[in-house]
Design a protein around this motif. Sequence first.
Motif, PDB file in Angstrom:
ATOM      1  N   ALA A 102       0.973  -1.211  -0.020  1.00 27.19           N
ATOM      2  CA  ALA A 102      -0.134   0.122  -0.186  1.00 27.19           C
ATOM      3  C   ALA A 102       1.032   1.173   0.321  1.00 27.19           C
ATOM      4  CB  ALA A 102      -0.777   0.389   1.107  1.00 27.19           C
ATOM      5  N   ASN A 157     -10.990   2.260  -2.859  1.00 28.96           N
ATOM      6  CA  ASN A 157     -11.446   1.268  -1.811  1.00 28.96           C
ATOM      7  C   ASN A 157     -12.712   0.552  -1.809  1.00 28.96           C
ATOM      8  OD1 ASN A 157      -8.552   1.651  -0.093  1.00 28.96           O
ATOM      9  ND2 ASN A 157      -9.988   3.814   0.376  1.00 28.96           N
ATOM     10  N   GLN A 158     -12.877   0.165  -3.347  1.00 31.04           N
ATOM     11  CA  GLN A 158     -13.877  -0.354  -2.750  1.00 31.04           C
ATOM     12  C   GLN A 158     -13.455  -1.875  -4.146  1.00 31.04           C
ATOM     13  OE1 GLN A 158     -16.299   3.096  -4.917  1.00 31.04           O
ATOM     14  NE2 GLN A 158     -17.287   1.851  -6.506  1.00 31.04           N
ATOM     15  N   ALA A 197      -7.514  -0.896  -3.784  1.00 29.94           N
ATOM     16  CA  ALA A 197      -7.409  -0.001  -2.779  1.00 29.94           C
ATOM     17  C   ALA A 197      -6.620   1.055  -3.719  1.00 29.94           C
ATOM     18  CB  ALA A 197      -6.410  -0.972  -1.904  1.00 29.94           C
ATOM     19  N   TRP A 198      -6.551   0.740  -4.733  1.00 30.90           N
ATOM     20  CA  TRP A 198      -5.771   2.185  -5.684  1.00 30.90           C
ATOM     21  C   TRP A 198      -5.490   1.169  -7.469  1.00 30.90           C
ATOM     22  CZ3 TRP A 198      -3.645   6.105  -3.438  1.00 30.90           C
ATOM     23  CH2 TRP A 198      -3.747   6.758  -1.748  1.00 30.90           C
ATOM     24  N   GLN A 218      -6.687   6.853  -5.498  1.00 30.35           N
ATOM     25  CA  GLN A 218      -7.570   5.826  -4.339  1.00 30.35           C
ATOM     26  C   GLN A 218      -9.232   5.256  -5.137  1.00 30.35           C
ATOM     27  OE1 GLN A 218      -7.177   7.387  -0.453  1.00 30.35           O
ATOM     28  NE2 GLN A 218      -7.788   5.680   0.707  1.00 30.35           N
TER      29      GLN A 218
END
Length: 421
Positions: A250, A403-404, A408-409, A401
Amino acid sequence: MSDDLSQLADFLAPGVEPDDVPALWSLARAQPMIAAFVTLFRGGDEEVMVRLHILREIGHRAETPRWSPDELRRHFTYIDPVKLETVLKRLRENGLMVYGEDNLYQLTDTGRNAMAAVAVLLRFGEDEDAELGFLTTQLAGMQVTGTVTPEVLQHLLAKLNALSESFEEAVASGSEFRIVDARTRLSANERWLQKGTDLLRSLLTVDDVTPEIGRVAHAIGLAQSRLARVDAAFQRALNKIESQRVTLGASGVSSSDVMAWLRDREVSAILALAQGAFGAAPQTQFLAGGHELLDRAESALSAEVQRMEADTTLPPAQDVDQNLAPETEDLSLLWKLTDRLTDVADEAPAQRLVLGGGFAPASYRLSLLSLLGGVEAQAEGPVADFTQMPYELQLEAELVQVNQDEIAWMSAGRVVRREGA
């Protein structure tokens, strides 16, 4: 035969005269100009630089092109007087400068032509290709005066072909850094390529173009067309590399960032980083004992084993379920992505087109988007129809970003409609 030509004959095979080689004879006729360049560039690097500097400074004063000895000494006070007199004497004795009856120095026609040729080469930027720019400007000047020769066109054609080969090698290498460097080089020379295209168009409209000039000009046009398409090849190769790029956890740092950082380090620094990074591994050796060798020999010499290995009969037929449907590829994700693209008017974020359903479907959609405008469009089938859609994927170096959907990215980018589509 002059003394210079007689010395030139020493380099030829027995029975061959300089007059028998037209290309060599053309150089011999230009001996005064060649001698001027020999005068400028013979010797060490520092001597050449001082001669060129003095010649340029003398030629830059256009209002009063003649110099008195005192003016030269005052102007070049930063040069050793003895070295200055030596350079002036060399330029004067070899026909680049003349000391007139009025006791004044001035450049000769040969010296001014040599200075002008050097000035043209020095005016190009560091990112530009000096050879391509020089050949293009030379062609422009010769076209204005109506003195275009096939030789100049051949030089330009050879340069364009060399550029095409270097760009193709960069794409074939698969190296992101080589491709980026080649793309930067192409962008820096776009104005010369465009200038060359305009020159060829005006050249081919002239009625009295010789067949040889016309043939070379058409070949140059084809070479420029290949260079105009190479930028799309760069983008496809970078898209492919982008799809294979690995992000280190990350942290937002990718494998390309690590490679770029390592390329800026000295070899000694890289060796220091490798110290202690590799652990010692035991060197194992597997030795066969007598029992193992005996078992292997028995199986190799066994008549039953040899008979089984020599048996090539087919196994008996088996009944197959006739109601079994053939396997088909699930293209539902492809059709849905096609519908999403159809709704894009001008451009849309790649994130909006890729997300949905989890990591695996998103990866599949991103791989499909990277095929837009690719060579697959020459094939047939659903994927080929998709690649022929009038869009292209443009990825950027930054990350966004998400986040779904297990993501994450992802790389920032957008899908845009191609111009003229």
